[in-house]
Design an enzyme around this catalytic site. Structure first.
Site, short mmCIF file in Angstrom:
data_model
loop_
_atom_site.label_atom_id
_atom_site.label_comp_id
_atom_site.label_asym_id
_atom_site.label_seq_id
_atom_site.Cartn_x
_atom_site.Cartn_y
_atom_site.Cartn_z
N LYS A 41 0.82 -1.21 0.00
CA LYS A 41 0.00 0.00 0.00
C LYS A 41 0.86 1.27 0.00
O LYS A 41 0.42 2.32 -0.45
CB LYS A 41 -0.97 -0.01 1.17
CG LYS A 41 -1.89 -1.25 1.11
CD LYS A 41 -3.31 -0.94 1.44
CE LYS A 41 -4.28 -2.04 1.07
NZ LYS A 41 -3.87 -3.43 1.37
C1 LIG Z 1 -4.46 -4.55 0.77
C2 LIG Z 1 -3.70 -5.81 0.68
C3 LIG Z 1 -4.03 -6.83 -0.25
C4 LIG Z 1 -5.25 -6.72 -1.16
O1 LIG Z 1 -5.11 -5.73 -2.15
P1 LIG Z 1 -6.40 -5.19 -2.95
O2 LIG Z 1 -5.90 -4.03 -3.72
O3 LIG Z 1 -7.40 -4.81 -1.90
O4 LIG Z 1 -6.89 -6.30 -3.81
C5 LIG Z 1 -3.22 -7.96 -0.33
N1 LIG Z 1 -2.16 -8.11 0.49
C6 LIG Z 1 -1.81 -7.16 1.40
C7 LIG Z 1 -0.64 -7.41 2.28
C8 LIG Z 1 -2.55 -5.98 1.53
O5 LIG Z 1 -2.21 -5.06 2.44
#
Ligand SMILES: *Cc1c(COP(=O)(O)O)cnc(C)c1O
Length: 467
Positions: free
Chosen positions: A110
């Site tokens: 993120k």
């Molecule tokens: C947010 C997240 C996901 C999922 O990503 P999306 O964009 O919601 O599909 C997968 N793995 C981790 C570690 C995350 O923080």
């Protein structure tokens, strides 16, 4: 480049004006009026670029209302908190390569988008001499990535609700150790849904929202989606050689369909991606959808708490952007699908299910707790590499789709240090923390505690918000 709504009811807007909005006024999501296209010659010219330079090129196709030199500065600044190569790739054998998206300050992918969003929000607010108070609810990764990206920004404050006592010690430390004046951590007596409901009630009070300059940075944010497109280009450029459009496959551990949607944008822009493989955990609404064509979101009460918690999502907020393309960009069909969903709890595209793979190259699979443990173990035994549980979901599903001659790139969405308990369960070792991480874990914590009380939250925001 202008942006329109998936439901057809929004005047086209430039990039920087979609940033401060959540949903379009008609309830849809902002999408490019025309998807930008990158030809093979341009792609080759991008091979020698650094990550921030590549980000400037790719994001420049979307953010055409931001001057190029300003955008280049934002990209340089956004990725300055990462190692030099920003997104390192490494092979783990069996034809699989991990794409390291978790080298940023909060050890999860993120950061890749949130760090850019922090830059571009600040820029947009300076242009209009405005301020913004971000109000959000988090169960872990999103809140910490937002706070680390927005800390210290002069025109932005963050109010982040989290369920008291329900985050891991690591997640708490990542958020609560920040003592910046513009970061407000609020631990609510309740579960994540209680936090989310408080946010919804306040954001739904339009008068309060306007007077307090409230905004959100959730996963439907267009700047986040476009910033994530960059690393698909980066990874392709790293695993292919000049001289031919080599197709590759990507596997993406998925929850809200944000990360994989960015891969879908990259594919539509002309990047030679053969397949996008969606990996789900036990909360496999999206796997069900891509296998059957029926999309049936589940209620919060039916969402399981798993050992890949950031994928514990049963309603994929970005799916509508894919459906828009799938139905030939016809807003009426999008509206009809969501009306069906409201009325009967699902919509049904089963008659066209074959098109998901044939036309769009999207396939899917599910991974369970037992799969995560055995995958973490087998990767450790064959390569010495420790992967986190979300990445393990990706590797597990990738293995069932990998084909000789086609590189399979698996997105590493978090570092294993964030999920030490599952790692211990899988391979029986305690991971070391770097001196920086240890310092963060030992630091004093700053958090306000609050009952699940809307009036108390209103008062807290009114007192502390930027005006
Ligand atoms: C947010 C997240 C996901 C999922 O990503 P999306 O964009 O919601 O599909 C997968 N793995 C981790 C570690 C995350 O923080």
């Amino acid at each position: 480049m202008q942006y329109i709504s998936t439901r057809g009811g929004m005047q086209p807007l430039p990039y920087s004006e979609t940033l401060l909005e959540g949903l379009a006024p008609d309830g849809g999501l902002a999408v490019p009026e025309v998807m930008p296209h990158v030809d093979a010659a341009t792609l080759e010219q991008w091979r020698s670029l650094t990550y921030p330079e590549l980000a400037t090129e790719v994001l420049g196709l979307f953010a055409t209302d931001i001057p190029r030199d300003a955008l280049a500065l934002m990209c340089a600044e956004a990725y300055s908190a990462f190692p030099e190569d920003v997104v390192p790739l490494r092979s783990i054998g069996d034809g699989l390569t991990l794409v390291g998206l978790s080298e940023g300050p909060t050890l999860a992918f993120k950061d890749m988008a949130m760090q850019f969003l922090g830059q571009v929000l600040e820029y947009a607010l300076e242009q209009r001499d405005g301020v913004l108070n971000i109000l959000g609810a988090t169960s872990g990764d999103t809140g910490s990535a937002a706070e680390h990206a927005l800390r210290g920004k002069a025109r932005i404050a963050v109010f982040m609700l989290s369920p008291q006592g329900r985050m891991s010690a690591f997640q708490r430390a990542q958020m609560f150790s920040l003592d910046d004046e513009n970061v407000h951590n609020i631990a609510v007596e309740g579960v994540f849904d209680d936090c989310q409901n408080l946010v919804k009630r306040l954001a739904g009070d339009l008068e309060f929202k306007r007077s307090q300059h409230l905004g959100a940075v959730n996963s439907i944010n267009l700047a986040r989606i476009t910033a994530q497109v960059v690393y698909y280009f980066w990874a392709w450029l790293r695993v292919t050689d000049a001289g031919g459009p080599t197709p590759v496959d990507f596997t993406v551990p998925s929850g809200n369909f944000g990360n994989i949607l960015s891969g879908f944008f990259a594919k539509q822009m002309g990047l030679p991606i053969r397949r996008l493989v969606l990996a789900a955990n036990e909360n496999n609404v999206l796997d069900e959808f891509f296998r059957t064509g029926v999309y049936r979101p589940r209620a919060a009460a039916q969402t399981l708490a798993t050992s890949s918690p950031s994928m514990d999502i049963s309603k994929a907020s970005n799916l509508e952007r894919f459906i828009f393309e799938f139905v030939g960009r016809d807003p009426e069909r999008v509206v009809a699908a969501w009306r069906e969903l409201d009325e009967q709890g699902y919509f049904d595209l089963s008659a066209e299910q074959a098109r998901f793979d044939e036309e769009f190259g999207i396939v899917s699979g599910t991974s369970t707790h037992a799969d995560r443990l055995s995958t973490i173990r087998s990767v450790y035994e064959t390569s010495g590499d420790v992967i986190d549980p979300h990445t393990a979901d990706g590797v597990k599903v990738a293995r069932s789709y990998v084909e000789a001659g086609v590189p399979m790139l698996v997105l590493e969405t978090a570092k294993p240090q964030k999920f030490a308990e599952t790692i211990r369960e899988a391979i029986g070792i305690d991971l070391d923390y770097s001196p920086d991480l240890q310092q963060m874990l030992d630091a004093p914590q700053y958090v306000a505690e609050m009952h699940d009380d809307e009036q108390a939250l209103r008062a807290f925001i009114t007192k502390n918000a930027l005006h």
